[in-house]
Design a protein around this motif. Structure first.
Motif, short mmCIF file in Angstrom:
data_model
loop_
_atom_site.label_atom_id
_atom_site.label_comp_id
_atom_site.label_asym_id
_atom_site.label_seq_id
_atom_site.Cartn_x
_atom_site.Cartn_y
_atom_site.Cartn_z
N ASP A 56 72.35 31.01 67.25
CA ASP A 56 70.89 30.94 67.36
C ASP A 56 70.22 31.18 66.02
OD1 ASP A 56 70.51 30.75 70.42
OD2 ASP A 56 71.93 32.39 70.14
N LEU A 57 70.91 31.89 65.13
CA LEU A 57 70.32 32.21 63.83
C LEU A 57 71.41 32.48 62.81
CD1 LEU A 57 67.97 33.13 61.91
CD2 LEU A 57 68.21 35.41 62.93
N VAL A 58 71.22 31.93 61.60
CA VAL A 58 72.03 32.29 60.44
C VAL A 58 71.10 32.96 59.44
CG1 VAL A 58 73.47 31.48 58.53
CG2 VAL A 58 73.64 30.37 60.77
N ILE A 59 71.43 34.18 59.02
CA ILE A 59 70.66 34.88 57.99
C ILE A 59 71.37 34.68 56.66
CG2 ILE A 59 69.90 37.11 57.11
CD1 ILE A 59 69.57 38.06 59.97
N ASP A 60 70.67 34.04 55.74
CA ASP A 60 71.18 33.87 54.38
C ASP A 60 70.76 35.07 53.56
OD1 ASP A 60 71.77 33.19 51.79
OD2 ASP A 60 70.45 31.44 51.70
N GLY A 61 71.74 35.96 53.30
CA GLY A 61 71.48 37.12 52.45
C GLY A 61 72.23 37.04 51.14
N GLY A 62 72.64 35.81 50.77
CA GLY A 62 73.39 35.62 49.54
C GLY A 62 74.86 35.96 49.70
N PHE A 63 75.59 35.91 48.59
CA PHE A 63 77.01 36.26 48.61
C PHE A 63 77.14 37.77 48.78
CE2 PHE A 63 80.90 37.62 46.46
CZ PHE A 63 81.84 36.86 47.15
N CYS A 64 78.05 38.20 49.65
CA CYS A 64 78.14 39.64 49.92
C CYS A 64 79.58 40.13 49.97
CB CYS A 64 77.42 39.97 51.22
SG CYS A 64 77.92 38.99 52.63
N GLY A 65 80.45 39.51 49.19
CA GLY A 65 81.83 39.98 49.13
C GLY A 65 82.67 39.42 50.25
N MET A 66 83.99 39.51 50.11
CA MET A 66 84.87 38.96 51.13
C MET A 66 86.05 39.86 51.45
SD MET A 66 86.62 35.87 48.96
CE MET A 66 87.65 35.34 50.31
N GLU A 67 86.18 40.97 50.74
CA GLU A 67 87.28 41.89 51.06
C GLU A 67 86.94 42.63 52.35
OE1 GLU A 67 90.09 45.23 48.85
OE2 GLU A 67 88.19 44.64 47.95
N PRO A 68 87.89 42.73 53.29
CA PRO A 68 87.59 43.39 54.56
C PRO A 68 87.38 44.89 54.39
CG PRO A 68 89.93 42.90 54.42
CD PRO A 68 89.28 42.24 53.23
N THR A 69 86.86 45.51 55.45
CA THR A 69 86.65 46.95 55.41
C THR A 69 87.98 47.69 55.41
OG1 THR A 69 86.56 47.06 57.82
CG2 THR A 69 84.46 46.82 56.66
#
Length: 206
Positions: free
Chosen positions: A169-182
């Motif tokens: 229903d929605l995609v929030i574009d907050g820019g690149f935010c890393g890809m390593e998991p928690t």
């Protein structure tokens, strides 16, 4: 077709945050940024939205969802921990950790681990998430946005929109935010165990 909001990662626009919260309250499934890649999220009480997330990720009913919370007081509603664990949490949140706790009775049974009755909890270090949680006044039920057959979390909001625009229903574009998991840490009164080493420093929990 999903809506697409470009929200500033440092100073999120209040108007867009309110609209995003309304999408969630109305049963929507969203893709949103965290400090460890993008996640799928929906309202805690909404089983239909949860089922839609399961379908997108092709998850079975044994997969653990995570509650993304705004602060320690909210965590205490859903997770059991003592003063020693509280101090550890206080010193290491917000941040790139997922904590697994024994769940309280406030957690719907469909969200718990079926045998251990545990729940995953997160407080991401991300201004968009913080603003959204403040507006909602409750946790977001969440899983990492990893497509079936892939191992990495999606990191590009435009790719997310192109791939999942008819499922969300929605995609929030907050820019690149890393890809390593928690980093995943299992915590109870008897023991603390680092289950997976990721973006968060495991040393405070070893």
């Amino acid at each position: 077709m999903s809506q697409f909001f470009q929200i500033h990662p440092e100073t999120p626009q209040t108007r867009l945050i309110k609209q995003a919260a309304e999408v969630i309250r109305n049963g929507g499934v969203i893709a949103y940024p965290t400090d460890c890649g993008y996640s799928l999220g929906c309202q805690l009480s909404d089983k239909n939205a949860q089922d839609r997330i399961r379908a997108i990720r092709r998850l079975d009913d044994k997969h653990n969802f995570t509650l993304v919370c705004r602060d320690l007081s909210e965590i205490s509603t859903y997770a059991r921990f003592d003063n020693r664990l509280y101090r550890l949490l206080k010193n290491n949140t917000p941040g790139p950790y997922t904590f697994i706790f024994n769940a309280t009775s406030e957690v719907p049974r469909r969200l718990m681990h079926p045998k251990r009755k545990t729940i995953g909890i997160r407080i991401p270090k991300n201004n968009i998430v913080s603003a959204l949680l403040e507006e909602l006044s409750e946790p977001i039920m969440s899983v990492s946005l990893i497509l079936p057959g892939e191992t990495d979390t999606m990191t590009d909001p435009y790719d997310i929109r192109d791939t999942l625009e008819h499922a969300l229903d929605l995609v929030i574009d907050g820019g690149f935010c890393g890809m390593e998991p928690t980093t995943v840490v299992k915590m109870d009164a008897d023991s603390i165990e680092v289950v997976r080493v990721g973006a968060g420093n495991p040393k405070p929990f070893e």
